[in-house]
Design a protein around this motif. Structure first.
Motif, short mmCIF file in Angstrom:
data_model
loop_
_atom_site.label_atom_id
_atom_site.label_comp_id
_atom_site.label_asym_id
_atom_site.label_seq_id
_atom_site.Cartn_x
_atom_site.Cartn_y
_atom_site.Cartn_z
N CYS A 171 0.81 -1.22 0.15
CA CYS A 171 -0.04 -0.01 -0.17
C CYS A 171 0.88 1.21 -0.10
O CYS A 171 1.75 1.58 1.06
CB CYS A 171 -1.02 0.12 1.28
N CYS A 193 0.00 3.46 3.26
CA CYS A 193 0.54 3.11 4.68
C CYS A 193 1.52 2.11 4.79
O CYS A 193 2.06 1.90 5.79
CB CYS A 193 -0.61 2.62 5.53
N CYS A 219 -7.48 -1.24 1.58
CA CYS A 219 -6.41 -1.84 2.45
C CYS A 219 -7.11 -1.77 4.00
O CYS A 219 -7.61 -0.92 4.48
CB CYS A 219 -5.31 -0.62 2.60
N CYS A 258 -5.40 1.25 6.20
CA CYS A 258 -5.72 2.79 6.11
C CYS A 258 -6.85 2.84 5.29
O CYS A 258 -7.34 4.24 5.22
CB CYS A 258 -4.31 3.29 5.35
FE FE Z 1 -2.91 1.11 3.53
#
Ligand code: FE
Length: 240
Positions: free
Chosen positions: A192, A195, A225, A228
């Motif tokens: 990701c 994050c 995700c 986040c």
């Molecule tokens: Fe994330």
């Protein structure tokens, strides 16, 4: 040194908020702690690159909201991994304002404190704001405060890059060897970009109903995700 020894320091997780000229901003921090009892003072650490550092410094006030253990990934994503320069984090977040005009997040929180900055210490990448507590109360005292340890272990959360506790995934790997996982048809891991959470097809995302062995490409379009809340488009292949 073994950087993962830092994980043995225990912390909570908090949303620190402030407002200037009707612009509210807030961020997720683990570094909020009581420094004296008489008078009651709290300290918070904020990265100088964060909009919040400017807002706290200029307004001279901040609030600390104690997140609960069941806090949604949306609120952690909104306050922990997105910038107030891009979005209004308070638009869809339950909050109120103190008589001093300090915004206080109440959503998914156990308790809150409002503080007046009495001293600011420059510690390099971060500013340490020391605040005298003006007021505080419970929001939902039946809830359990979220700890950084629980967030990291039970919820697989990572520190954002601007957090004092951030450790690069490549550094973490050296000290924390992972178990061998069975091969899948497409074992490609994806990271990701918001994050640093890594999607591992061997593990899937059982909390979201994604079985182990599911390649990233086969995830539903509305999958986000788990840390986040970023969309699939915010991931890229990870070969670290
Ligand atoms: Fe994330």
């Amino acid at each position: 040194m073994n950087l993962t020894t830092f994980y043995t320091l225990s912390y909570g997780l908090y949303i620190i908020s402030a407002q200037i000229k009707k612009k509210k901003n807030g961020y997720v921090a683990n570094t909020a702690f009581q420094v004296t009892a008489e008078p009651s003072q709290l300290a918070v650490s904020c990265n100088k690159d964060n909009l919040s550092a400017k807002v706290i410094a200029e307004s001279g006030f901040f609030s600390v909201s104690v997140l609960n253990q069941d806090a949604s990934k949306e609120i952690i994503g909104r306050f922990g991994y997105k910038s107030g320069n891009d979005i209004d984090k308070f638009e869809n977040t339950q909050h109120f304002e103190t008589p001093e005009g300090i915004p206080v997040v109440t959503e998914d929180c156990v308790a809150w404190f409002s503080c007046k900055v009495v001293k600011t210490v420059d510690v390099g990448t971060h500013l340490l704001f020391i605040g005298e507590v003006l007021d505080g109360n419970f929001i939902d005292e039946k809830k359990i405060p979220l700890t950084y340890d629980y967030y990291r272990k039970a919820r697989h959360g990572k520190s954002p890059k601007n957090a004092p506790t951030y450790i690069k995934p490549s550094d973490e790997k050296v000290s924390e060897p992972r178990e061998q996982k069975p091969e899948t048809t497409s074992g490609q891991k994806w990271i990701c970009l918001v994050c640093d959470h890594i999607y591992d097809p061997a593990e899937g995302d059982p909390e979201a109903g994604v079985a182990p062995g599911t390649p990233f490409e086969a995830l539903p379009d509305n999958w986000v995700c788990p840390v986040c809340g970023a969309e699939k488009a915010d991931f890229e292949p990870y070969n670290g």
